[in-house]
Design a protein around this motif. Structure first.
Motif, mmCIF file in Angstrom:
data_model
loop_
_atom_site.group_PDB
_atom_site.id
_atom_site.type_symbol
_atom_site.label_atom_id
_atom_site.label_comp_id
_atom_site.label_asym_id
_atom_site.label_seq_id
_atom_site.Cartn_x
_atom_site.Cartn_y
_atom_site.Cartn_z
ATOM 1 N N GLY A 89 -1.813 3.614 -7.794
ATOM 2 C CA GLY A 89 -1.951 2.450 -7.890
ATOM 3 C C GLY A 89 -2.537 1.116 -7.505
ATOM 4 O O GLY A 89 -2.090 0.262 -7.085
ATOM 5 N N ASP A 90 -1.860 1.954 -5.956
ATOM 6 C CA ASP A 90 -2.480 0.863 -4.108
ATOM 7 C C ASP A 90 -3.920 0.775 -4.718
ATOM 8 O O ASP A 90 -5.093 1.035 -5.522
ATOM 9 N N SER A 91 -3.326 -0.778 -4.298
ATOM 10 C CA SER A 91 -5.184 -1.626 -4.270
ATOM 11 C C SER A 91 -5.868 -1.291 -2.497
ATOM 12 O O SER A 91 -4.981 -1.758 -1.704
ATOM 13 N N VAL A 92 -6.542 -0.732 -2.765
ATOM 14 C CA VAL A 92 -7.383 -0.349 -0.706
ATOM 15 C C VAL A 92 -8.523 -0.054 -0.306
ATOM 16 O O VAL A 92 -9.486 -0.338 -1.817
ATOM 17 N N PHE A 93 -8.860 -0.359 0.771
ATOM 18 C CA PHE A 93 -10.581 -0.944 1.450
ATOM 19 C C PHE A 93 -10.408 0.381 2.619
ATOM 20 O O PHE A 93 -9.615 0.385 2.994
ATOM 21 N N ASN A 116 -3.437 -9.351 1.516
ATOM 22 C CA ASN A 116 -2.803 -9.172 -0.418
ATOM 23 C C ASN A 116 -3.099 -10.439 -1.174
ATOM 24 O O ASN A 116 -3.011 -11.356 -1.711
ATOM 25 N N ASN A 117 -4.320 -11.354 0.313
ATOM 26 C CA ASN A 117 -4.479 -12.704 -0.280
ATOM 27 C C ASN A 117 -6.349 -12.630 -0.343
ATOM 28 O O ASN A 117 -6.674 -12.971 -0.098
ATOM 29 N N SER A 118 -6.879 -10.971 -0.569
ATOM 30 C CA SER A 118 -8.725 -10.750 -0.385
ATOM 31 C C SER A 118 -8.247 -10.569 -1.974
ATOM 32 O O SER A 118 -7.999 -9.746 -2.198
ATOM 33 N N THR A 119 -9.745 -10.944 -2.806
ATOM 34 C CA THR A 119 -10.403 -10.140 -3.947
ATOM 35 C C THR A 119 -11.061 -8.653 -3.793
ATOM 36 O O THR A 119 -10.841 -8.738 -2.143
ATOM 37 N N LEU A 273 -5.248 -3.521 10.797
ATOM 38 C CA LEU A 273 -5.551 -5.063 12.527
ATOM 39 C C LEU A 273 -6.358 -6.232 11.492
ATOM 40 O O LEU A 273 -5.917 -7.272 11.366
ATOM 41 N N LEU A 274 -7.635 -6.023 10.653
ATOM 42 C CA LEU A 274 -8.961 -6.984 10.372
ATOM 43 C C LEU A 274 -7.437 -7.287 9.117
ATOM 44 O O LEU A 274 -7.632 -8.092 8.172
ATOM 45 N N ARG A 275 -6.652 -6.544 8.354
ATOM 46 C CA ARG A 275 -6.059 -6.537 6.997
ATOM 47 C C ARG A 275 -5.262 -7.290 7.622
ATOM 48 O O ARG A 275 -4.873 -9.367 7.310
ATOM 49 N N ALA A 276 -4.447 -7.447 8.526
ATOM 50 C CA ALA A 276 -3.382 -8.398 9.015
ATOM 51 C C ALA A 276 -4.017 -10.319 9.830
ATOM 52 O O ALA A 276 -3.293 -10.618 9.061
ATOM 53 N N MET A 278 -6.867 -10.714 8.192
ATOM 54 C CA MET A 278 -6.943 -11.683 6.899
ATOM 55 C C MET A 278 -6.224 -11.791 6.507
ATOM 56 O O MET A 278 -6.332 -13.525 6.249
ATOM 57 N N GLU A 279 -5.095 -11.821 6.751
ATOM 58 C CA GLU A 279 -3.712 -12.208 5.797
ATOM 59 C C GLU A 279 -3.546 -13.456 6.416
ATOM 60 O O GLU A 279 -2.665 -14.138 6.671
ATOM 61 N N GLU A 280 -3.357 -13.556 8.100
ATOM 62 C CA GLU A 280 -2.964 -14.674 8.911
ATOM 63 C C GLU A 280 -4.114 -15.875 8.883
ATOM 64 O O GLU A 280 -3.537 -17.103 9.503
ATOM 65 N N GLY A 281 -5.198 -15.616 8.282
ATOM 66 C CA GLY A 281 -5.754 -16.385 7.821
ATOM 67 C C GLY A 281 -6.984 -16.641 9.091
ATOM 68 O O GLY A 281 -7.907 -17.876 9.262
#
Length: 317
Positions: A89-93, A116-119, A273-276, A278-281
């Motif tokens: 059920g996790d959303s992953v990339f 958590n803020n991406s499509t 790192l890239l996720r972080a 992205m989440e930080e804008g």
């Protein structure tokens, strides 16, 4: 399952939609992902065209691996016994060869939880291009605050991430792109933007600590006078016919100036790192256009044009 396949090398028209076997978990550290989105990279076009270095890996006369794609975003449907990072059920990339299909089965160490803020489309645009830019700047160039970094091809997939990451690391960023891309590339954080249709940066007398050729259209020799005394030139596309790898190897060091070929190595830590970011804008992907899986040939033609603004994404689901 449905997948975009190619049974011979050639133009985008060799791509077709086929019914193929759905992958299943053979190794205990793998994850079965239902693919929602993927992206089309130059990597895919190089393999589809059958450039000689890719044929050595994928078959001299016809492709052994017939499903392209290396970026994936989707949901976890099953996990191997040794998988500890993810649950169903996790959303992953992340990265996985063969992502232009409804399902893929990557190792757990080359994927991560989605921002958590991406499509799904935004997440699919990140892995290959952003990891390439990150590793080139952080690991190969070892950039630091105050360095002067020039990104050639700043409006492309790797280039637009490189602009943002160089700015994140505190560099003074010069972006090179075409006239129509100046505005949005500047908005990514570039301190200076050069329109290559009006000016050749190699003749403006300015020096850079790092020159990242994100589109493989310059050579080490053409950039020499624009590098500082201990500057480094990095190319991301050594397979292009325009750019012969032997030229780079013969001139890999001139004085104290260096040239490097860089190819990304996917890993979950960099994705975290890239996720972080992205989440930080701090980081955001630019997606020029989305195609459906049935439009795979059109997507390849668009990337073949060499004028992609940011990323091209496939909607698989």
């Amino acid at each position: 399952m449905k997948a975009a396949t190619y049974k011979s090398y050639g133009s985008p028209e060799v791509m077709e939609i086929s019914e193929v076997d759905k992958p299943f978990i053979k190794d205990e550290d793998r994850v079965l992902i239902r693919v929602v989105s993927a992206s089309v990279n130059q990597y895919d076009n190089l393999f589809r065209k059958g450039y000689l270095p890719t044929r050595i890996e994928n078959g001299l006369t016809k492709p052994k691996t017939q499903i392209l794609g290396i970026d994936v975003a989707g949901t976890v449907e099953a996990i191997g016994e040794n998988v500890t990072k993810f649950k169903v059920g996790d959303s992953v990339f992340g990265s996985c060869v063969g992502s232009h299909a409804e399902y893929v089965c990557p190792r757990q160490d080359v994927i991560a939880l989605m921002p958590n803020n991406s499509t799904f489309e935004e997440a699919a645009a990140i892995p290959c291009a952003a990891q390439t830019a990150l590793q080139a700047l952080r690991d190969v160039a070892q950039i630091k605050a105050g360095d002067k970094v020039l990104i050639y091809g700043a409006s492309g997939g790797v280039g637009h991430f490189a602009v943002q990451l160089a700015r994140y690391y505190g560099a003074e960023v010069t972006a090179v792109c075409s006239t129509s891309n100046i505005g949005w590339v500047r908005d990514l954080g570039a301190h200076h933007v050069i329109d290559y249709t009006q000016e050749d940066f190699a003749h403006n007398g300015k020096k850079y600590t790092v020159i990242l050729d994100a589109v493989g259209k310059r050579t080490f020799f053409s950039c020499l006078r624009s590098l500082t005394e201990k500057g480094i030139y990095i190319t991301e596309h050594p397979l292009y016919p325009k750019y012969h790898p032997i030229q780079l190897m013969m001139g890999s060091v001139i004085g104290s100036k260096k040239a490097k070929i860089h190819l990304a190595k996917p890993n979950g830590s960099d994705l975290d790192l890239l996720r972080a970011l992205m989440e930080e804008g701090i980081l955001r992907p630019v997606i020029e256009k989305c195609f459906t899986l049935n439009e795979i040939a059109e997507a390849h033609r668009h990337v073949d044009s060499g004028r992609t603004k940011g990323k091209v994404v496939l909607k698989i689901e």
